[in-house]
Design an enzyme around this catalytic site. Sequence first.
Site, PDB file in Angstrom:
ATOM      1  N   HIS A 127       5.249  -6.077  -1.802  1.00  0.00           N
ATOM      2  CA  HIS A 127       4.437  -6.351  -2.994  1.00  0.00           C
ATOM      3  C   HIS A 127       5.200  -7.209  -4.006  1.00  0.00           C
ATOM      4  CE1 HIS A 127       1.060  -3.605  -2.041  1.00  0.00           C
ATOM      5  NE2 HIS A 127       1.983  -2.841  -1.474  1.00  0.00           N
ATOM      6  N   ASP A 165       6.038   1.287  -1.074  1.00  0.00           N
ATOM      7  CA  ASP A 165       4.920   1.457  -0.139  1.00  0.00           C
ATOM      8  C   ASP A 165       4.600   0.151   0.581  1.00  0.00           C
ATOM      9  OD1 ASP A 165       4.010   0.296  -2.564  1.00  0.00           O
ATOM     10  OD2 ASP A 165       1.946   0.767  -2.028  1.00  0.00           O
ATOM     11  N   GLU A 166       3.894   0.266   1.670  1.00  0.00           N
ATOM     12  CA  GLU A 166       3.318  -0.864   2.408  1.00  0.00           C
ATOM     13  C   GLU A 166       4.305  -2.010   2.625  1.00  0.00           C
ATOM     14  OE1 GLU A 166      -1.366  -0.372   1.264  1.00  0.00           O
ATOM     15  OE2 GLU A 166      -0.092  -1.418  -0.184  1.00  0.00           O
ATOM     16  N   ALA A 167       5.528  -1.647   3.009  1.00  0.00           N
ATOM     17  CA  ALA A 167       6.569  -2.654   3.248  1.00  0.00           C
ATOM     18  C   ALA A 167       6.539  -3.096   4.711  1.00  0.00           C
ATOM     19  CB  ALA A 167       7.939  -2.099   2.858  1.00  0.00           C
ATOM     20  N   GLN A 168       5.376  -3.556   5.163  1.00  0.00           N
ATOM     21  CA  GLN A 168       5.215  -3.901   6.578  1.00  0.00           C
ATOM     22  C   GLN A 168       6.080  -5.080   7.015  1.00  0.00           C
ATOM     23  OE1 GLN A 168       2.686  -2.904   4.558  1.00  0.00           O
ATOM     24  NE2 GLN A 168       0.798  -2.500   5.696  1.00  0.00           N
TER      25      GLN A 168
END
Length: 687
Positions: A265, A328-331
């Site tokens: 992000h 979060d959401e550290a793809q």
Amino acid sequence: MALTTAALGLIWAATASPAGAAVVNLQDVVPVPVSVQPAAGVTYTLPSTATIQTASGSGPATDAGNYLAGVLRPSTGYALPVVAASGTPTSGIALLLSGADASVGTEGYQIDVTAASVIVRAQTPAGLFHGVQTLRQLLPPQIEARTVQSGPWTLAGGRIVDYPRYGYRGAMLDVSRHFFGVDVVKRYLDEIAQYKINTLHLHLSDDQGWRIVVDAWPRLATVGGSTQVGGGAGGYYTKAQYSDIVAYATARHITIVPEIDMPGHVNAAQASYAELNCNNTAPALYTGINVGFSSLCVNKEVTYTFVQQVLSELAAITPGPYLHIGGDEAQSTTAADYRTFINRIQPYVGNAGKTVMGWHQIGQTDHTANRVAQYWGTGTSDADLSAAVSKGDKILLSPANKTYIDMKYNNQTTLGLSWAGLIEVQTAYGWDPGAYLSGVPASAIIGVEAPMWSETLTKLADIEYMAFPRLPAIAELAWSPQAARNWDTFKVRLGAQGPRWTLQGINFYRSTQVPWGTLPSNPPSASPSASASASPSASASRSPSASPSASSSAPAGALANGGFESGSLSPWTGARCSVVASPVRSGTKALAGSVTASDTAQCEQTVTVQPNRTYKLNAYVQGSYVYIGATGTGVNVSTWTPGTGSAYAPLSVTFTTGASTTSVTVFVHGWYGQPSYYADDFTLTAS
């Protein structure tokens, strides 16, 4: 006549005072109190000569008294001087920091209502403030009006002893996807404080925008803060503005928790500084809503210099205990790199004198003292969460399918997303935080937070519509004991809040699950609080005030483009609003609005309507981020389109007038930094 709700023994006695001023039962508040002892046959009526007496020598108690006076004076018309208490007060309203039941602790309070006085007691200023919020709800709804009402101002007699279930009762506002100015945040703080929310988590950075000045990295704000979802000017807070928000929150006993989300992000930061990218190339600014594509470069030392300086500067202007580091959401970050990065930066938070907070994925990494993992999953178990608990983390609950108040209410909701499910009021209310997660002991739960993500939200009215009535439902989960909670009684208590929100100018969703209360016939009109109209963002959310002289003489519900077909703007009004001959959808003329980078442009006219009727406003618009809507007593609705290309497209919005609604202001406006918009073929029809 009396209505009795057996589950809590609630009694609304319409005979206790003159018509239109039914006495509120002591248990009819939100959140429901821990203990209520009614005094049968006893009421207190506020006289015009009353004073507000506060604990002698206590600045915080005096502040609470001034706050209460600010609520009560406009609607009562009473002077209500705030004076130091001498001994135990025997009349008027008193706010004291002594004598409360020992059970109230650090945030609870005790209220005693007798025929002669109302005394609020607490052990701390925070408890006193929460007691004041309950006192507001014990008075008739008209107390929330900003103009003088007829009264009388009568309270039911008895005692309340109340204190919270959880010490952390939070709301979150995403100012990154769409930016909201200082006055919008202040307004939201005022609204959530009424329900004893004591924490506001500000999501200050994301792919779409960086919203806080960092002196060591100035382009984060000037470049990274220059846009938002869908384009537009974006925005950011200076340090002085952020400190102003913090001070405003502190005065309402609300702690600000700032979040800098990383290592994912981060596109706004990477677009601002090329060196934060592994390839030393800055990506373009991003205005979409996808997630998971960005990552800080874990192997570059400049990354850690950046993080340390950002966190250090933010900690210096944040008096609260937490810094939220996201996670979060550290793809786009490998699992190994993710652990390396979080383990490296967590000590920076401690070195800055703060405690780490992060989304529950940080459970993959090493524990640090007092760390809080915020759970946002949609299930009742999660491997990362279990790991966090096993390492000693405390848990803040924000299950997305229960508490994400940016989710749609139902399939007809025009705002919000639905990836976590549809969340009606009963869904938000109907779960027990202490027994929700498998493998997580109740002792590990520090509280509940209701996040508000802003991909589809652009103005205060949007925030309010998604928060109310769900945020008060979640506030009761966090404050009230589980044994006192009951959906059948809660929905009645919640419905009684509707008239208060109407008088406060809060735009709310009238869920069909809730029996909404109504105001007495023909109360004097009330205007929204000053803070709601002080900024461009706030004024865009509820139409800027139209002069009464601009009112249309059209019959009830009629709107035939006003007069612009003749070439005259009247009765439409508005800065930078004009009549043009092209582009036109039908006829020979249309409205046009010229938008600037720092303000919206609005065309509006006031139309006579009938009370208790449902209306539909239709228009055709051309441009990007064009809104239509209507505002008035008990009415505050709008809808928008992100873009129509080069053609006119239809927009429509439906609303229902209240018992005292006699006119509404219909409007069309564009958004900051967008090209001029055009509008044609307006109609307002009653069903």
